[in-house]
Design a protein around this motif. Sequence first.
Motif, short mmCIF file in Angstrom:
data_model
loop_
_atom_site.label_atom_id
_atom_site.label_comp_id
_atom_site.label_asym_id
_atom_site.label_seq_id
_atom_site.Cartn_x
_atom_site.Cartn_y
_atom_site.Cartn_z
N THR A 54 0.97 -1.06 -0.19
CA THR A 54 0.02 -0.02 -0.05
C THR A 54 0.78 1.37 -0.06
O THR A 54 1.73 1.58 0.74
CB THR A 54 -0.91 -0.03 1.23
N ALA A 55 0.52 2.03 -1.11
CA ALA A 55 1.48 3.41 -1.22
C ALA A 55 1.19 4.13 0.02
O ALA A 55 0.18 4.30 0.43
CB ALA A 55 1.04 3.90 -2.35
N LEU A 56 2.19 4.76 0.58
CA LEU A 56 2.22 5.95 1.63
C LEU A 56 1.75 5.23 2.83
O LEU A 56 1.20 5.95 3.82
CB LEU A 56 1.66 6.98 1.34
N ALA A 57 1.96 4.05 3.15
CA ALA A 57 1.27 3.47 4.25
C ALA A 57 2.71 2.93 5.16
O ALA A 57 3.86 2.54 4.75
CB ALA A 57 0.67 2.27 3.87
N ARG A 58 2.44 2.87 6.56
CA ARG A 58 3.39 2.30 7.42
C ARG A 58 2.93 1.09 7.89
O ARG A 58 1.81 0.74 8.43
CB ARG A 58 3.57 3.51 8.67
N THR A 59 4.21 0.28 7.84
CA THR A 59 3.92 -1.16 8.24
C THR A 59 4.78 -1.60 9.43
O THR A 59 6.05 -1.40 9.30
CB THR A 59 4.24 -2.22 7.27
N PRO A 60 4.24 -1.59 10.73
CA PRO A 60 4.93 -1.94 11.96
C PRO A 60 5.64 -3.49 11.90
O PRO A 60 4.86 -4.36 11.61
CB PRO A 60 4.12 -1.70 13.22
N VAL A 61 6.71 -3.62 12.14
CA VAL A 61 7.48 -4.79 12.21
C VAL A 61 8.48 -4.81 13.45
O VAL A 61 9.13 -4.09 13.80
CB VAL A 61 8.49 -4.94 10.89
N ASP A 62 8.22 -6.00 14.38
CA ASP A 62 8.86 -6.31 15.54
C ASP A 62 9.48 -7.46 15.45
O ASP A 62 9.00 -8.45 15.18
CB ASP A 62 7.81 -6.09 16.78
#
Length: 315
Positions: free
Chosen positions: A179-187
């Motif tokens: 998804t463009a301009l989306a933030r994906t949190p990764v832990d």
Amino acid sequence: MYSPSAFVQRYLDLLATGRAADALRVPGVSADLALQQDTGIDASSSEALLRAAALAQLTDYRVTSEQPDDGTYRVTTAYRAGGMRGTTTYSVVQDGWLGVVPNWRFQRSPLAEIELTVRGADDFAINGFALNRHQVSTQGADADPLDPLHLLVFTPGAYSVTVDTPIAATPGVRVLADTALARTPVDVQAHPTEKFTSLVQQKVEEFLANCTTQQVLLPTACPFGLEVSNRLADGALPKWSITQQPTVTIEPDGADWKIPPTDAVAHIDVKIKSVFDGSVHDVSEDVPFQIDGTIGILPDGTASIRVGSPSVDGG
């Protein structure tokens, strides 16, 4: 050849062939993110992953639909990124003319952000591309090990985060940026390696061995000792040994590590003189005790191991 769909198809061609620098030059890709509307990403995100070395394989890609919407075209694509199937829709607008042929650009940049938290390691890799926390953090050398890292990525793209150091490792966490301009949190939580655990075991045993050299009833800064109501016989000095070493395990503790409470047994041989009748008798006794500790990773990559309150030299 000159449609919005063809424009998007050429962008995907560049990603599929690893031409990241050319993909960044596609109109609308490297737009000022601070001016983009309704974006969920950090405008100061690192561009470290916008290169060929950090791209995963992109295959089976195609445009599946093109829908006009008041001067904007919504172009939907399907693909397989790093083996993961996905779909992404892009917003494309006309950008003037080249003679009688329309030019196009992305209305909204197709970049996205991975908000990455790596626990237990400063060094990691994304799609095999090696990174260090301090290289990509806006705080540089002062980066807090638990502060998320903001990393720009292309969409579509699959990104696998791995840790493989002498101290910590993880099989990896993979995410799909679709998804463009989306933030994906990764832990990502790294886990101690066998080599690291073995090193800590060795250092703890060396620490306890040093404690046994103290010929006193209560060795200073050590986790074991013996209290008696009488006193030592004249000229008698306690002799300590470790009859059961602790079996050290290591657990994550925020950005660092800890040694959970672990059982062990020391042994003392000493002559004790009674304060009542002056008689002397031999004491040979096992003394159970527990150890715990914390382990911090220093900037040079060595470990500072603290058993209880005393500190063990790093390695």
